[in-house]
Design a protein around this motif. Sequence first.
Motif, PDB file in Angstrom:
ATOM      1  N   ALA A   5       0.368  -1.548  -0.258  1.00 26.41           N
ATOM      2  CA  ALA A   5       0.011  -0.465  -0.116  1.00 26.41           C
ATOM      3  C   ALA A   5       0.662   1.725   0.346  1.00 26.41           C
ATOM      4  O   ALA A   5       1.608   1.213   0.778  1.00 26.41           O
ATOM      5  CB  ALA A   5      -1.364   0.143   1.146  1.00 26.41           C
ATOM      6  N   ARG A   6       0.256   2.569  -0.197  1.00 26.85           N
ATOM      7  CA  ARG A   6       0.846   3.053  -0.735  1.00 26.85           C
ATOM      8  C   ARG A   6       0.168   4.389   0.877  1.00 26.85           C
ATOM      9  O   ARG A   6      -1.155   4.766   0.146  1.00 26.85           O
ATOM     10  CB  ARG A   6       1.087   4.472  -1.963  1.00 26.85           C
ATOM     11  N   CYS A   7       0.415   4.171   2.098  1.00 33.97           N
ATOM     12  CA  CYS A   7      -0.225   5.086   3.087  1.00 33.97           C
ATOM     13  C   CYS A   7      -0.395   5.654   3.308  1.00 33.97           C
ATOM     14  O   CYS A   7      -0.415   6.517   4.249  1.00 33.97           O
ATOM     15  CB  CYS A   7       0.385   4.151   4.438  1.00 33.97           C
ATOM     16  N   SER A   8       1.338   6.505   2.391  1.00 31.52           N
ATOM     17  CA  SER A   8       0.599   7.979   2.918  1.00 31.52           C
ATOM     18  C   SER A   8       1.728   8.871   1.050  1.00 31.52           C
ATOM     19  O   SER A   8       2.745   8.722   0.470  1.00 31.52           O
ATOM     20  CB  SER A   8       1.733   9.157   4.266  1.00 31.52           C
ATOM     21  N   ILE A   9       1.540  10.431   1.777  1.00 32.02           N
ATOM     22  CA  ILE A   9       1.947  11.226  -0.015  1.00 32.02           C
ATOM     23  C   ILE A   9       2.771  12.071   0.863  1.00 32.02           C
ATOM     24  O   ILE A   9       3.275  12.733  -0.759  1.00 32.02           O
ATOM     25  CB  ILE A   9       1.053  11.723  -0.857  1.00 32.02           C
ATOM     26  N   THR A  10       2.797  12.377   1.793  1.00 36.78           N
ATOM     27  CA  THR A  10       3.522  13.509   2.613  1.00 36.78           C
ATOM     28  C   THR A  10       4.631  13.127   3.037  1.00 36.78           C
ATOM     29  O   THR A  10       4.953  11.592   3.558  1.00 36.78           O
ATOM     30  CB  THR A  10       2.651  14.040   3.398  1.00 36.78           C
ATOM     31  N   GLN A  11       5.650  14.438   2.701  1.00 36.20           N
ATOM     32  CA  GLN A  11       6.943  13.854   3.372  1.00 36.20           C
ATOM     33  C   GLN A  11       7.401  14.016   5.004  1.00 36.20           C
ATOM     34  O   GLN A  11       7.992  13.530   5.368  1.00 36.20           O
ATOM     35  CB  GLN A  11       7.702  14.608   3.289  1.00 36.20           C
ATOM     36  N   CYS A  12       6.005  15.187   5.164  1.00 35.19           N
ATOM     37  CA  CYS A  12       6.024  15.315   6.360  1.00 35.19           C
ATOM     38  C   CYS A  12       4.679  15.214   7.870  1.00 35.19           C
ATOM     39  O   CYS A  12       4.324  16.479   6.745  1.00 35.19           O
ATOM     40  CB  CYS A  12       6.752  16.588   6.935  1.00 35.19           C
TER      41      CYS A  12
END
Length: 392
Positions: free
Chosen positions: A371-378
């Motif tokens: 899964a791609r669980c987040s698209i943010t760096q922070c």
Amino acid sequence: MSHALAIFSILSLPAAALYDSQKKVEHARLYGNVDSLAYYFVDLVVGTPPQRVSVILDTGSGICAFPCAGCNHCGHHIDPIFDIEKSGTASWLKCAFNRCPVGRCMSEKCYYYQGYTEGSSITGYWFEDMVSLGDMIQHNPQVKARMGCHSNENNLFYTQKANGMMGVGPGGLEHEAVLDQLLQDKAHVSRKIFSVCLAEWGGQFNVGGYNDSYHTGPMQLIPMMLRGFYGVGLTKMEVGDMSITNWHQSMIDSGTTYTYMNSKNYRLLATGVEKACSGQSQPCGGKKHGSSCWKLPNGPSKFAAITVFFDSVETKWVPEAYLYRKGDSDTYCYAFQDDGPTANTVLGAVWMKHQEIVFDLDNKKVGIAPARCSITQCSERHCSVVLGVSKQ
């Protein structure tokens, strides 16, 4: 990261998933990172009027507890200390005939103590109050549940940024704990399922189901043993031409940062990873740095995935999960650890990264989906805590 960039990161975050009244699934954003905090945490909104508390999500324990006003020895945490006197719906769990439904009697209230092997411990008193998962933006329904008010915390509990701990292990089920009460709220949660999806930064926690919009491949189901922990039948790991067996008893524990294993398997796994990188002028895009780290200017994507077998079910432990980044540097280190010659296996948060792990309690199954669980760096809460940026 600059102050201006931190503000941009916060404002550019995707909208938090809201309560899904059609599917009856509650969603809450997770915050944290393996290197900077060494855990992932979720918000709870407790009391009337509501007070927010941050709690580490721990599938390896059953207690949900945090510091309260009047604590004798508690640290400074992300959120203000919870004040039970300001909640119109709170009540202490009292002794009856010098007995408690949970814990033991002290000063006519029900008392708890929880110690951990590395030396940390918490003590306090049980209370009941209204609580909802996530912050108020998610609009998750309230339930009445039992929680703990710390009167003393030490070591890691004292120094951690998150206020407390939310145990969602099987030891907390059927004992009026928060997860159990959420799952019993049949008007709002129809299935006895919860799921955890972890990214390098943050992720998502779901109660009542899971979020397959994050999945990048099919979900596979394996048997789950409820033995006071979430046990699974790990039978083999393969990397390159290395095949490693004899994993002993294995458990899934989001509250443990790394993945721990016996000494022989650790050596074989590290050797297999390094052997798969050999024969290249620049092994896997970088070079070895010390005994368990690598300098990788372009990240770990050239490393081989580790195939993890649960009997006939094959899953992938990707290099972005079994290697973790040190701060903002180009240094990546093994996220699996040697726990001694006779150790059992603990599949910690690093094994859960970049997968959605689904705990189906009624059917005693674990679902595993890339899964791609987040698209943010922070994550928003990380930025506000570390950089002093206001929450938007």
